[in-house]
Scaffold this active site. Structure first.
Site, short mmCIF file in Angstrom:
data_model
loop_
_atom_site.label_atom_id
_atom_site.label_comp_id
_atom_site.label_asym_id
_atom_site.label_seq_id
_atom_site.Cartn_x
_atom_site.Cartn_y
_atom_site.Cartn_z
CB CYS A 56 -0.98 0.00 1.17
SG CYS A 56 -0.22 -0.01 2.82
CG HIS A 107 -4.26 -0.35 4.25
ND1 HIS A 107 -3.48 -1.17 3.46
CD2 HIS A 107 -5.27 0.09 3.46
CE1 HIS A 107 -4.01 -1.22 2.24
NE2 HIS A 107 -5.10 -0.47 2.22
CG HIS A 119 -6.95 0.21 -0.79
ND1 HIS A 119 -6.83 -0.84 0.10
CD2 HIS A 119 -8.18 0.06 -1.34
CE1 HIS A 119 -7.93 -1.55 0.09
NE2 HIS A 119 -8.77 -1.03 -0.77
#
Length: 147
Positions: A56, A107, A119
């Site tokens: 990510c 994240h 993402h």
């Protein structure tokens, strides 16, 4: 462009159509949709930074460098300290969204507008998700504006 989709819209995995926010004078939404078209389906790989596998924070770092000329740190924790904090009610296209996905795991994704974000998902790779999904609502941590 890799598909016949109009520049201002994307057909999502569920068959719905996502369209760029009206009045996107900065072209941020269009740039993010183009990035999604190029990377969609790229598998998640912790530490990865190529189309063979990406995590990510690398996806966010590459996207901002290639499309906006913005240099970001390589990891999520450092990215969460860049730019200015944004209240959840004030997020706009291009803002970074941060999530707590475990006791020590973080994240990051990029807000697209209309309650959706781009993402690199650990389950499906590079994708678009809904911020109002129960999982992401619970995991939401903060937002930062870097441009």
């Amino acid at each position: 462009m890799l598909s016949d989709e109009p520049a201002d819209s994307i057909v999502l995995r569920d068959g719905s159509v996502f369209e760029a926010e009206p009045g996107d004078a900065r072209g941020v939404g269009r740039s993010l949709m183009n990035q999604y078209r190029m990377w969609r389906g790229t598998p998640y790989q912790l530490g990865g930074s190529t189309r063979e596998g990406i995590d990510c924070s690398a996806f966010v770092q590459i996207t901002f460098q290639e499309h906006f000329g913005v240099s970001l740190p390589r990891n999520t924790t450092a990215q969460a300290r860049v730019g200015e904090a944004v209240d959840r009610a004030s997020i706009r296209t291009g803002d970074l969204l941060f999530f707590r996905t475990g006791p020590t795991r973080r994240h990051v994704g990029i807000y697209l507008g209309k309650g959706q974000f781009l993402h690199a998902s650990t389950r499906v790779g590079v994708t678009i998700a809904r911020l109002d999904d129960a999982y992401w609502q619970r995991a939401y941590w903060s937002a930062r504006r870097v441009m």
